[in-house]
Design an enzyme around this catalytic site. Structure first.
Site, PDB file in Angstrom:
ATOM      1  N   ASN A  32      32.004  37.469  50.290  1.00  0.00           N
ATOM      2  CA  ASN A  32      32.161  37.747  51.716  1.00  0.00           C
ATOM      3  C   ASN A  32      30.831  37.781  52.457  1.00  0.00           C
ATOM      4  O   ASN A  32      30.793  37.604  53.674  1.00  0.00           O
ATOM      5  CB  ASN A  32      32.898  39.070  51.920  1.00  0.00           C
ATOM      6  N   HIS A  33      29.710  37.987  51.750  1.00  0.00           N
ATOM      7  CA  HIS A  33      28.417  38.030  52.421  1.00  0.00           C
ATOM      8  C   HIS A  33      27.798  36.644  52.611  1.00  0.00           C
ATOM      9  O   HIS A  33      26.804  36.502  53.315  1.00  0.00           O
ATOM     10  CB  HIS A  33      27.437  38.914  51.649  1.00  0.00           C
ATOM     11  N   HIS A 121      37.386  36.609  44.887  1.00  0.00           N
ATOM     12  CA  HIS A 121      36.496  37.586  45.522  1.00  0.00           C
ATOM     13  C   HIS A 121      37.224  38.165  46.734  1.00  0.00           C
ATOM     14  O   HIS A 121      37.062  37.706  47.864  1.00  0.00           O
ATOM     15  CB  HIS A 121      35.190  36.917  45.952  1.00  0.00           C
ATOM     16  N   HIS A 149      34.023  41.304  44.253  1.00  0.00           N
ATOM     17  CA  HIS A 149      34.019  42.083  45.496  1.00  0.00           C
ATOM     18  C   HIS A 149      34.037  43.587  45.261  1.00  0.00           C
ATOM     19  O   HIS A 149      33.304  44.327  45.908  1.00  0.00           O
ATOM     20  CB  HIS A 149      35.182  41.679  46.406  1.00  0.00           C
ATOM     21  N   HIS A 151      33.117  47.092  43.591  1.00  0.00           N
ATOM     22  CA  HIS A 151      31.820  47.482  43.028  1.00  0.00           C
ATOM     23  C   HIS A 151      31.916  48.285  41.740  1.00  0.00           C
ATOM     24  O   HIS A 151      30.968  48.328  40.974  1.00  0.00           O
ATOM     25  CB  HIS A 151      31.027  48.293  44.067  1.00  0.00           C
TER      26      HIS A 151
END
Length: 488
Positions: A32-33, A121, A149, A151
């Site tokens: 996503n980043h 993800h 995704h 953590h």
């Protein structure tokens, strides 16, 4: 092996390029980043892919239909079908799964002889009705799903009892927040596949900064102190000092024999001071450990449970009846609330609150886990109604009932009603922040260096959850027929 894919701008693998010398090929989907954006739909991974450093796959350009084509590899008798899907906004992907717009292509020959590995993800924890991807949406022919995704390190493969595939969640390689899920020991996995059998070897990371977190409830230690004990604040501070020192000793023991591990650990002690206790000065406390921990400003985090108030009529409505066990696509929670009260019997009709206000409060509770939204709305509206009745000078019971209904109806679908609802939601959030349950995702990310940490991360919404949710026929339906299409 096959890597041809009309969806990618670089349809080749780096180690088959005669101009490149590749020892270990790397295949990666985007997260996503590094979501591809712009007219060409490119991201940083595409630059690395074009340069020959990695092989970027799993990129879908369509927002209407997704066909996931695997990368096929074979070594000896072992054949691997590697599927990948880069990060897509969860709500959109959820909707596409429900509408059967996601399909997974399978090899044309010997479909049952391939080991099927899928990398994804997305949110695995349920952050809202559609803000995650349930595991049941994925096809049941898969053997292993590697879930990115999230953590928390849950790298040991776990079996999904419904779809009968395994899920491995490697987690982040470093602690990015001071939350319980990040305290799990960080590991990577070495996956060995032979035929249709697999074995994943867990390898602990040696260079990760240690992170220890512990909870303390002061009310559980009344044998040591009570709110009335002389100098109780000093005693609590000494008690916390002993706890932090003990955690530092544990960190030193674990660090023995690991010279690559950073010397200063991350320490978080969450102190519940409910029951009449007072918080001490955390800045002064932090000075005692400034040279021993990586986050001296955030060692202590005070939290306090809010006492639940008994509100007349709060339990008279069966909120469970507002929702049905099956998912209703396209309807919002507030729509369901409105339908319920419009069709409800007269004895459970709302006489003080409006359907819009109750719907919004329940929406906040469901989507944002705002636990006090409903209670705060009732308290706020009750107080406003009482002030209105006092200003009108109403005294008889019959006149009070009539005036309350008139007051409620006069606010329906008006700007005043919107303002009242927003004020109640703001108060609920303010109470949550006051007792220390803030929005940790926005305010508690650690500084990259970890040496001047300003963050404060108590428990976030479950660091990892089993995506349950409604399975529906959308998730499984596109697994049969659609996913069994032969690759062209």
């Amino acid at each position: 092996m096959s890597y041809a894919d009309s969806l990618t701008m670089f349809p080749w693998v780096n180690y088959q390029d005669e101009n490149l010398n590749i020892s270990i090929p790397v295949f990666s989907i985007h997260g996503n980043h590094d979501d591809p954006t712009g007219a060409e739909g490119l991201c940083a991974l595409d630059l690395l892919s074009a340069s020959g450093f990695v092989n970027h796959f799993g990129h879908s350009h369509s927002v209407e239909k997704i066909e996931i084509s695997p990368i096929l590899m074979q070594k000896g008798i072992t054949k691997l079908a590697l599927y990948g899907l880069g990060s897509i906004p969860d709500e959109r992907l959820y909707r596409m799964f429900v509408n059967k717009q996601v399909s997974m292509l399978r090899p044309k020959e010997d479909q049952d002889g391939w080991f099927n590995l899928f990398t994804i993800h997305q949110n695995r924890s349920k952050h809202g009705p559609t803000n995650y991807i349930p595991e049941q949406f994925l096809d049941d022919f898969l053997d292993l799903v590697v879930w990115g995704h999230e953590h928390e390190c849950l790298i040991k493969p776990t079996l999904n009892e419904q779809q009968l595939f395994y899920v491995s969640q490697p987690g982040s390689s470093v602690a990015t927040s001071l939350s319980p899920g990040e305290a799990t020991k960080k590991k990577i996995g070495l996956l060995r596949v032979k035929g249709r059998k697999m074995k994943l070897q867990e390898i602990p990371l040696k260079t990760v900064r240690q992170f220890f977190i512990e909870d303390v409830v002061l009310a559980d230690h009344q044998d040591c102190f009570t709110p009335d004990t002389p100098h109780v604040t000093k005693k609590i501070e000494d008690f916390c000092f002993a706890k932090v020192t003990e955690m530092l000793h544990e960190a030193e023991r674990e660090r023995l024999g690991c010279p690559l591990t950073p010397e200063k650990p991350l320490i978080r002690l969450r102190v519940d001071y409910s029951g009449g206790f007072e918080a001490f000065n955390t800045s002064r406390f932090s000075q005692k450990f400034v040279d021993r921990v990586a986050n001296p400003k955030d060692i202590i985090h005070f939290v306090r449970r809010r006492e639940q108030k008994e509100i007349k009529g709060l339990n008279s409505i069966d909120y469970g009846k507002l929702f049905k066990p099956t998912a209703v696509e396209g309807l919002r929670v507030e729509d369901l609330v409105k339908q319920y009260f419009e069709a409800a019997e007269q004895k459970v009709q709302l006489s003080l609150l409006t359907e819009q206000g109750m719907g919004k409060a329940i929406q906040e509770f469901v989507d944002k886990d705002e636990k006090e939204a409903i209670e705060e709305l009732i308290t706020y509206q009750l107080r406003k109604t009482q002030l209105h009745l006092q200003s009108r000078g109403v005294t008889t019971e019959q006149d009070i009932d009539a005036e309350v209904r008139l007051f409620r109806d006069s606010k329906k679908n008006t700007a005043e009603e919107e303002k009242d609802i927003q004020e109640a939601m703001n108060r609920a959030k303010a109470h949550r922040l006051e007792r220390g349950d803030g929005d940790f995702a926005d305010q508690d990310v650690l500084d990259v260096t970890m040496d001047s940490d300003e963050g404060s991360v108590p428990v976030a919404a479950p660091t990892r959850g089993r995506g349950r949710g409604s399975r529906g026929r959308g998730g499984r339906g596109r697994g049969r027929g659609e996913s069994d299409k032969e690759m062209q």
